[in-house]
Design a protein around this motif. Structure first.
Motif, PDB file in Angstrom:
ATOM      1  N   VAL A  77      -8.954  -1.709   5.870  1.00 19.06           N
ATOM      2  CA  VAL A  77      -7.753  -0.832   6.104  1.00 19.06           C
ATOM      3  C   VAL A  77      -8.471   0.475   6.571  1.00 19.06           C
ATOM      4  O   VAL A  77      -9.279   1.103   6.143  1.00 19.06           O
ATOM      5  CB  VAL A  77      -7.227  -0.660   4.690  1.00 19.06           C
ATOM      6  CG1 VAL A  77      -6.066   0.423   4.784  1.00 19.06           C
ATOM      7  CG2 VAL A  77      -6.517  -1.781   4.094  1.00 19.06           C
ATOM      8  N   TRP A 129       0.795  -1.088   0.013  1.00 18.37           N
ATOM      9  CA  TRP A 129      -0.187   0.125  -0.050  1.00 18.37           C
ATOM     10  C   TRP A 129       0.942   1.196   0.136  1.00 18.37           C
ATOM     11  O   TRP A 129       1.852   1.507   0.843  1.00 18.37           O
ATOM     12  CB  TRP A 129      -0.785   0.057   1.059  1.00 18.37           C
ATOM     13  CG  TRP A 129      -1.626  -1.201   1.240  1.00 18.37           C
ATOM     14  CD1 TRP A 129      -1.537  -2.510   1.692  1.00 18.37           C
ATOM     15  CD2 TRP A 129      -3.220  -1.340   0.772  1.00 18.37           C
ATOM     16  NE1 TRP A 129      -2.547  -3.333   1.711  1.00 18.37           N
ATOM     17  CE2 TRP A 129      -3.550  -2.684   1.163  1.00 18.37           C
ATOM     18  CE3 TRP A 129      -4.033  -0.365   0.382  1.00 18.37           C
ATOM     19  CZ2 TRP A 129      -4.863  -3.282   0.871  1.00 18.37           C
ATOM     20  CZ3 TRP A 129      -5.248  -1.026   0.005  1.00 18.37           C
ATOM     21  CH2 TRP A 129      -5.650  -2.258   0.564  1.00 18.37           C
ATOM     22  N   ILE A 152      -4.091  -1.987   9.200  1.00 18.67           N
ATOM     23  CA  ILE A 152      -4.652  -3.095   8.698  1.00 18.67           C
ATOM     24  C   ILE A 152      -5.082  -4.224   9.548  1.00 18.67           C
ATOM     25  O   ILE A 152      -4.226  -4.864  10.039  1.00 18.67           O
ATOM     26  CB  ILE A 152      -3.598  -3.582   7.512  1.00 18.67           C
ATOM     27  CG1 ILE A 152      -3.194  -2.238   6.339  1.00 18.67           C
ATOM     28  CG2 ILE A 152      -4.385  -4.514   6.684  1.00 18.67           C
ATOM     29  CD1 ILE A 152      -2.096  -2.759   5.557  1.00 18.67           C
TER      30      ILE A 152
END
Length: 346
Positions: free
Chosen positions: A228, A191, A223
């Protein structure tokens, strides 16, 4: 599947603006209560006498990086140990069997600072490996562990590297967009945050495909197996907590908060920590309802410690992680790590 930066096609799958419209509800956390001790909450202060960055939990301890030093706090005894490293530490990641620190050593009269990653054994606290990045890489920028590897986002040129902890060598190199920040590696993806309202990039490390998630530009994410959570600052004194559904890549809930926060996920909730005039404010949020749970926790300023000595707008957001039943906060104003243990654990 091994992917190199030479032969890869990156597909940009842009999330539609419907992501912003998919917010289930929007509420505001009420944080105006009088600061004071919360019954049953235990706070242990661990002074460092220094200002550090990049708080991490893993391998049975809490870790913090500062210039040429890595600090380790044992999660059982709260004992503080200092580890000296050669070179200037830039970023750190803990997990996959090691403590990984990106460093660079300035070359006189060249302006260059070649980058490498050192691996510290979390038990012996000795450097057991040095992984050199390609000569074209100047400074390792940000790092994360997860998905069986150690991930490094580097500048000049902008690339995403994966270190295989079994061989201590670079396994994958992917081209990455400029002006991004490595936020984490979990749920099968790496990410990246783009900032300035541009969203999050979700990178599939196997194919190199990138999914763009709009509606959030967090400075930090937490997370869980199901979602998320991104801490999205709006101004120096306000922000939002955004919940992203990893199945749809859309923001599904938003919580307005009267501060800017760092975020971490624990067994019993999502925890936020921010700087307020009284010291450091902490708030627990239910990950399902996205609503605050219980009383806020305020850790008063420790005037006897050696940090910035200032609390208020513009102060860096406190770093926060969870582990061993506690929430661990590094407070820049005091230069200390505080271990916060609520009833029933974090």
């Amino acid at each position: 599947m091994r992917v190199t930066s030479i032969a890869i096609a990156i597909a940009i799958i842009a999330g539609s603006m419907a992501g912003a419209a998919s917010v289930l509800f929007k509420t505001t956390a009420q944080l105006g209560a009088t600061a004071g001790p919360v019954p049953g909450v235990e706070i242990t202060r661990i002074p460092l006498g220094n200002v550090g960055t990049d708080l991490q939990f893993g391998e049975g301890a809490v870790w913090l990086m500062a210039h040429d030093t890595v600090y380790r706090v044992d999660a059982v005894t709260n004992r503080l140990t200092r580890v000296h490293i050669d070179g200037e530490a830039k970023w750190m990641a803990v997990g996959e069997g090691g403590v990984w620190v990106s460093v660079c050593t300035s070359l006189p009269d060249t302006g260059r600072c070649p980058g490498s990653v050192i691996r510290i054994d979390p038990q012996s606290l000795r450097v057991v490996a040095t992984i050199h990045l390609p000569d074209s890489v100047e400074e390792p920028f940000s790092m994360a562990t997860g998905l069986g590897g150690v991930w490094i986002l580097a500048d000049a040129p902008h690339q995403l590297f994966e270190i295989d902890p079994n061989t201590n060598s670079i396994h994958t190199a992917l081209p990455a967009p400029s002006q991004t920040l490595l936020l984490g590696a979990s749920l099968g993806s790496v990410w990246l945050g783009m900032g300035e309202g541009k969203g999050i990039l979700r990178v599939d490390p196997g194919s190199g495909r990138i999914h763009t998630i709009v509606g959030t530009s967090p400075v930090a994410i937490a997370i869980t197996p199901n979602a998320v959570f991104g801490s999205d600052p709006i101004s120096l004194v306000s922000g939002t907590l955004k919940k992203i559904d990893p199945h749809t890549n859309r923001v599904v809930a938003t919580l307005d908060v009267a501060n800017r926060y760092w975020v971490a996920a624990g067994e019993h909730g999502v925890w936020l920590a921010g700087a307020v005039p009284q010291g450091t404010e902490m708030l627990r949020v239910d990950p399902l309802t996205m609503r605050p749970v219980g009383s806020r926790i305020v850790i008063p300023v420790n005037r006897s410690s050696q940090g910035f000595g200032y609390v208020g707008p513009g102060l860096p957001i406190p770093w926060v992680v969870t582990g061993a039943g506690s929430v661990w906060v590094f407070r820049f104003a005091d230069g200390e790590i505080d271990r916060v243990t609520p009833p029933g654990g974090a």
